[in-house]
Design a protein around this motif. Structure first.
Motif, PDB file in Angstrom:
ATOM      1  N   ILE A   4       0.900  -1.129   0.062  1.00  8.56           N
ATOM      2  CA  ILE A   4       0.045  -0.200  -0.015  1.00  8.56           C
ATOM      3  C   ILE A   4       0.888   1.093   0.140  1.00  8.56           C
ATOM      4  O   ILE A   4       1.578   1.311   0.886  1.00  8.56           O
ATOM      5  N   PRO A   5       0.903   2.152  -1.042  1.00  9.65           N
ATOM      6  CA  PRO A   5       1.813   3.031  -1.031  1.00  9.65           C
ATOM      7  C   PRO A   5       1.295   4.180  -0.373  1.00  9.65           C
ATOM      8  O   PRO A   5       0.153   4.189   0.157  1.00  9.65           O
ATOM      9  N   LEU A   6       2.170   5.369  -0.144  1.00  5.14           N
ATOM     10  CA  LEU A   6       1.431   6.590   0.818  1.00  5.14           C
ATOM     11  C   LEU A   6       0.780   7.398  -0.310  1.00  5.14           C
ATOM     12  O   LEU A   6      -0.334   7.864  -0.003  1.00  5.14           O
ATOM     13  N   LYS A   8      -0.761   7.572  -4.716  1.00  8.06           N
ATOM     14  CA  LYS A   8      -0.886   7.094  -6.020  1.00  8.06           C
ATOM     15  C   LYS A   8      -1.770   8.028  -6.648  1.00  8.06           C
ATOM     16  O   LYS A   8      -2.986   8.008  -6.251  1.00  8.06           O
ATOM     17  N   ILE A 319       2.939  -1.276   4.387  1.00 12.42           N
ATOM     18  CA  ILE A 319       2.333  -0.118   4.195  1.00 12.42           C
ATOM     19  C   ILE A 319       3.254   1.193   4.379  1.00 12.42           C
ATOM     20  O   ILE A 319       4.045   1.203   5.321  1.00 12.42           O
ATOM     21  N   SER A 320       3.168   1.998   3.331  1.00 14.41           N
ATOM     22  CA  SER A 320       4.006   3.301   3.404  1.00 14.41           C
ATOM     23  C   SER A 320       3.492   4.296   3.934  1.00 14.41           C
ATOM     24  O   SER A 320       2.251   4.503   3.656  1.00 14.41           O
ATOM     25  N   CYS A 321       4.183   4.895   5.020  1.00  9.48           N
ATOM     26  CA  CYS A 321       3.823   6.015   5.647  1.00  9.48           C
ATOM     27  C   CYS A 321       4.747   7.085   5.300  1.00  9.48           C
ATOM     28  O   CYS A 321       6.004   6.962   4.762  1.00  9.48           O
ATOM     29  N   PRO A 356      -1.053   6.575   4.351  1.00 11.58           N
ATOM     30  CA  PRO A 356      -1.713   6.358   2.898  1.00 11.58           C
ATOM     31  C   PRO A 356      -3.054   6.938   2.545  1.00 11.58           C
ATOM     32  O   PRO A 356      -3.928   6.845   3.461  1.00 11.58           O
ATOM     33  N   TYR A 358      -4.977   7.757  -0.951  1.00 16.65           N
ATOM     34  CA  TYR A 358      -5.542   8.254  -2.682  1.00 16.65           C
ATOM     35  C   TYR A 358      -6.627   7.535  -2.891  1.00 16.65           C
ATOM     36  O   TYR A 358      -6.972   6.599  -2.205  1.00 16.65           O
ATOM     37  N   MET A 361      -7.809   3.540  -3.146  1.00 14.64           N
ATOM     38  CA  MET A 361      -7.536   2.691  -1.939  1.00 14.64           C
ATOM     39  C   MET A 361      -8.981   2.039  -1.957  1.00 14.64           C
ATOM     40  O   MET A 361     -10.051   2.719  -1.841  1.00 14.64           O
ATOM     41  N   ASP A 365      -8.158  -2.227   1.753  1.00  9.67           N
ATOM     42  CA  ASP A 365      -6.856  -1.782   1.726  1.00  9.67           C
ATOM     43  C   ASP A 365      -7.066  -0.646   3.159  1.00  9.67           C
ATOM     44  O   ASP A 365      -6.227  -0.627   3.938  1.00  9.67           O
ATOM     45  N   VAL A 369      -5.021  -0.758   6.850  1.00 11.64           N
ATOM     46  CA  VAL A 369      -4.459   0.116   7.621  1.00 11.64           C
ATOM     47  C   VAL A 369      -4.803   0.348   9.027  1.00 11.64           C
ATOM     48  O   VAL A 369      -4.144   0.567   9.832  1.00 11.64           O
TER      49      VAL A 369
END
Length: 378
Positions: A4-6, A8, A319-321, A356, A358, A361, A365, A369
Motif C-alpha cells: 500500500i503506497p503512501l 498514488k 504499508i508506506s507512511c 496512505p 489516495y 484505495m 486496503d 491500514v
C-alpha cells in the motif's frame, strides 16, 4: 505481501488521452490553447478572478514574491512571515528574492498560529505566506484580519488545497488572499505530470505574471499565432523566467478537474475511517482539520510518540507512511533563520506521520491500514 503506497495518482486515462489528442491533432502542445481553457475552468470552479497556468507551484510562489516585491518596492532583507512546516518551495521563493524568511510557530492544526504570527511582525515585515498544509485552513480568516490590520500582503500557498471549500456556503477558500498558488503535481488532488497556477486578485498583477512566466516577452506565441497571420514581432521589457505551463499538462488538469470534488469526497471518507480507528487508541492522535471547511484532505496526519518504530512497523506490513514535513528551520540552508521561538513545532515535529491516502484505495486496503494502526496501539 500486499503493498500500500503512501500516494498514488488517479488518472482517467482514456479521457486524458482524448484531451491530449486534441493538442496533437492541431499541432499545439505548448503555452495557450488548453492552458487558456483550464484557466477559465479553474476560475469558474474556484470563483477566483484570475488564474495563470504554470509549470509548477514553485514557479507560482516565486512569481508571487517577485511581483509583490517590485510592485511595493520592498528592499532586500525585508521580511516575510512564513511557516516552518512546509515543503521548501514556499521558503525558497523568499530567498530567491533576497528577502528574509521569518519562521512563525504553528498550532495543532499545523498551520500558522495567529497569536504567534502577531508577535513576529516587525517594521520590516511585508507579507505573510500561509500554508494550508494537507488542505487545512485553520485560523485562515484570523490571519486575513491580521494582514489587513497591519497592511501586509497575504500569499496563500494552496498546493494542498485544490477543492477546499467553506462549509457555510460551498465557496472555494482563497478569495480572501492577495494571491493564491495551487499545485497540480502528480500526487496532488488535481493531478497532472507536474504543473501549478498562480491566481492574483489584481488583474494588473496577473498580466505581469503572464509576461514574466514567458521570459518577459510582451505577448506569448499562441496569442500572436491566433491573429490574422502569424505575428513574429515582440518586445521584452523585464527579465522573465521559463515558468509557463503547457497544453499537455493542462489537458490532464482539465480532465482531473471534472472529478476533483468526487475524488476529494473519497479522500474524506478514507480520513474518516482512519479517524474512527484512531479514536479507539490511547497513544495516537489525529491532526484535525478546521470544522468550518470541506477539506481537500490531501494529507491525513497523525501524532505518534514512537514515530520511527511506527513507520518501520507499518513498512514491514507493506504499508508506506510519510512525514510532512521535516521542519525547514532544521535544514542547513534555513538554520540561520531559526530564532528559537518555535515551541509548539518542536514539541510535535518528531511525532508526525502521514498515512496512505489516495483515491483508488479499496475498503480492504483501508481496513488493513486501520487494523494495523490498532494492533500497533496494543
Amino acid at each position: 505481501m500486499k503493498k500500500i503506497p503512501l500516494f498514488k495518482p488517479k488518472f482517467r486515462v482514456n479521457e486524458v488521452l482524448s484531451e491530449i489528442k486534441e493538442c496533437l491533432d492541431i499541432g499545439w502542445t505548448g503555452i495557450g490553447y488548453k492552458t487558456d481553457q483550464f484557466e477559465s475552468l479553474w476560475c469558474d470552479y474556484t470563483g477566483l478572478s484570475n488564474c495563470h497556468f504554470l509549470n509548477s507551484a514553485t514557479a507560482g510562489l516565486h512569481l508571487a514574491v517577485n511581483i509583490f516585491k517590485k510592485e511595493f518596492n520592498w528592499e532586500d532583507g525585508d521580511e516575510i512571515i512564513t511557516s516552518p512546516m512546509t515543503f521548501v518551495s514556499a521558503n525558497h521563493a523568499i530567498l530567491y528574492e533576497s528577502l528574509t524568511p521569518v519562521f512563525s510557530d504553528i498550532d495543532r492544526s499545523l498551520c500558522l498560529d495567529p497569536a504567534k504570527l502577531t508577535e513576529s511582525i516587525t517594521n520590516k515585515t511585508r507579507a505573510v505566506i500561509y500554508v494550508g498544509i494537507g488542505g487545512n485552513s485553520a485560523n485562515f480568516k484570523e490571519i486575513v484580519k491580521i494582514c489587513k490590520q497591519n497592511d501586509l500582503v497575504l500569499i496563500l500557498d494552496a498546493a494542498h488545497m485544490a477543492g477546499t471549500k467553506w462549509a457555510s456556503n460551498g465557496t472555494h477558500v482563497g478569495s480572501e488572499a492577495d494571491c493564491v498558488v495551487f499545485s497540480y503535481q502528480a500526487v496532488k488532488n488535481c493531478p497532472t505530470s507536474d504543473s501549478g497556477s498562480i491566481c492574483f486578485k489584481d488583474r494588473k498583477l496577473d498580466l505581469k505574471a503572464r509576461k514574466l512566466s514567458w521570459l518577459g516577452i510582451s505577448e506569448n506565441t499562441y496569442n500572436r499565432a491566433k491573429k490574422n497571420g502569424y505575428k513574429w514581432d515582440y518586445d521584452v521589457d523585464d527579465l522573465g523566467y521559463k515558468y509557463n505551463g503547457n497544453s499537455v499538462s493542462a489537458a490532464m488538469a482539465i480532465t482531473a478537474l471534472k472529478y476533483l470534488d468526487e475524488d476529494n469526497q473519497k479522500r474524506g471518507y478514507i480520513s474518516d475511517c482512519y479517524s474512527a480507528a484512531i479514536e479507539r487508541t490511547d497513544t495516537i492522535e489525529l491532526i484535525e482539520h478546521d470544522k468550518n471547511i470541506i477539506s481537500s484532505r490531501h494529507l491525513c496526519q497523525i501524532v505518534v510518540d514512537q514515530r520511527d518504530e511506527f513507520v518501520d512497523y507499518m513498512s514491514n506490513l507493506g504499508i508506506s507512511c510519510g512525514v510532512h514535513y521535516k521542519p525547514n528551520n532544521r535544514l542547513n540552508i534555513y538554520k540561520k533563520f531559526d530564532r528559537g521561538n518555535l515551541i509548539f513545532l518542536k514539541s510535535i515535529a518528531d511525532r508526525l506521520v502521514s498515512l496512505p491516502l489516495y483515491v483508488d484505495m479499496s475498503d480492504e486496503d483501508i481496513e488493513f491500514v486501520t487494523q494495523s494502526i490498532l494492533k500497533f496501539n496494543r
